[in-house]
Design an enzyme around this catalytic site. Sequence first.
Site, PDB file in Angstrom:
ATOM      1  N   SER A 240     -17.104   5.785   6.812  1.00  0.00           N
ATOM      2  CA  SER A 240     -16.682   5.024   8.117  1.00  0.00           C
ATOM      3  C   SER A 240     -15.066   5.963   8.108  1.00  0.00           C
ATOM      4  O   SER A 240     -14.766   6.690   7.347  1.00  0.00           O
ATOM      5  CB  SER A 240     -16.461   3.629   7.903  1.00  0.00           C
ATOM      6  OG  SER A 240     -15.411   3.570   6.822  1.00  0.00           O
ATOM      7  N   LYS A 241     -14.616   5.629   9.220  1.00  0.00           N
ATOM      8  CA  LYS A 241     -13.390   6.255   9.688  1.00  0.00           C
ATOM      9  C   LYS A 241     -12.342   5.938   8.615  1.00  0.00           C
ATOM     10  O   LYS A 241     -11.387   6.833   8.188  1.00  0.00           O
ATOM     11  CB  LYS A 241     -12.852   5.690  10.897  1.00  0.00           C
ATOM     12  CG  LYS A 241     -13.428   6.372  12.028  1.00  0.00           C
ATOM     13  CD  LYS A 241     -12.254   7.541  12.892  1.00  0.00           C
ATOM     14  CE  LYS A 241     -13.083   8.751  13.403  1.00  0.00           C
ATOM     15  NZ  LYS A 241     -13.930   8.520  14.391  1.00  0.00           N
ATOM     16  N   ARG A 242     -12.467   4.525   8.289  1.00  0.00           N
ATOM     17  CA  ARG A 242     -11.531   4.324   7.150  1.00  0.00           C
ATOM     18  C   ARG A 242     -11.651   4.862   5.717  1.00  0.00           C
ATOM     19  O   ARG A 242     -10.950   4.815   4.977  1.00  0.00           O
ATOM     20  CB  ARG A 242     -11.492   2.749   6.949  1.00  0.00           C
ATOM     21  CG  ARG A 242     -10.400   2.095   7.739  1.00  0.00           C
ATOM     22  CD  ARG A 242     -10.429   0.497   7.718  1.00  0.00           C
ATOM     23  NE  ARG A 242     -10.097   0.037   6.124  1.00  0.00           N
ATOM     24  CZ  ARG A 242     -10.877  -0.553   5.350  1.00  0.00           C
ATOM     25  NH1 ARG A 242     -11.936  -1.230   6.085  1.00  0.00           N
ATOM     26  NH2 ARG A 242     -10.581  -0.879   4.114  1.00  0.00           N
TER      27      ARG A 242
END
Length: 461
Positions: A240-242
């Site tokens: 994910s982006k995180r």
Amino acid sequence: MTDAAKIVTRFAPSPTGFLHIGGARTALFNWAFARHHGGTFLLRVEDTDRARSTQEAIDAILDGMSWLGLDADEAPLFQHQNAARHVEIAERLLNEGKAYKCTCTPAEVEAMRETARAAGKPPRYDGTCRDQNRDGAPFVVRFKAPQSGETVIDDAVQGRVSTDSAQFDDLVLLRSDGSPTYMLSVVVDDHDMGVTHIIRGDDHLTNAARQAQIYAALDWQVPQFAHIPLIHGADGAKLSKRHGALGVEAYRDMGYLPEAMRNYLARLGWSHGDDEIFSTAQLVAWFGLEAIGKSPARFDTEKLDNVNAQHLSMADDAALVAETIAQNAALAGFEAQLTAAMPLLKSRATRLPDLAADAAFLAATRPIGVDEKLQKHLNDETRPHLAALVEKLETLEDWQREPIEALIKGYMDENELKMGKLAPAFRAALVGSSQSPGIFDVFALLGKNEALSRLNDKINR
Ligand code: GLU
């Protein structure tokens, strides 16, 4: 080192987005493998999808590679520029009867797929034109895929991967507008570039089987494939982006060091015994395909932070001083103090901005501003002690951390004071905020004159 001159690897990104963590790892593995063997590492920009390829993405990939220090041995090759050569090879296959013209319309092909789906089979082209060599316009050129037997890949990571050839339909090599497809272009370019080892994500494993069939039809040597498991996010799901799906430039901007990124990326799927922290020279010396794991690695920001902190603590002081000044121009006149402080600052830092933040107190101008929370520690109870200590400290010749600490602790013992009482007052007067190294280090790093002046500022309101 074996087969020194023979090994050629490549990184072949599609320039439709940034160089994300997965791509950077693929690039690193190909680079490290080539460097380990004294071979050649090439970069091929797979820009055949003209609509989706952007200059911005090409720049981001090139910048990302250069920041990571993954230097290619030749100028990048742009795949779309080789289209004429790809067409030539498709025509060769046509002439040799290993490919055929297909005049089925897209609607007809879709209907075939639908029929297959309805029968519970994978959607596929049914081979209508295979033995007819129909002429007519428009047409696509299809590869005559083997209809029986097994297609086998000997993968350096996955082992022997065998697929029932009947599973593959006849894929398109040239579209109706005459443009080559990805599958053809990849094979032709890898062959023409002399690529010996293809290291890439295992999402390309099925492609590899199809590509192996094309190599065989052309009597070309199939490169050694090494399909690495994709990287998962910390929760085991897709990145994910995180958790790593950012472009590498985002990690540069967050203050990770390229050598730490290389170390961390290498450990996403590859290992050398229990070694967690290593230099790039060690990575190159140790790297091999046999130590790439079969299970997906997990992206873990905490671990990346830890690796970065350790590389920061080993990094060159002068380079970090320059970097810290670049991050906070106010520190420009404080090079000597920064240099003295750097061993301490870098041992405490996780990412580059921590250095500038921890060093900011050096550049504060008198009288320094004090955070509201700390201000209350400068009061009628603490001020007389600060004044008494300034008198004692004035007589101190050897302005180093240890004698300063000894003097202050001696005073506190004599007066039965606890450090918790005075430390926040020192911090308020010398730093003005909670961000800095330990207070005795602050005394030493400021220098006698500046430290005592800052104390006096707060004693004589
Ligand atoms: N261009 C492909 C991608 O970005 C890689 C192709 C390959 O490595 O063979 O996923």
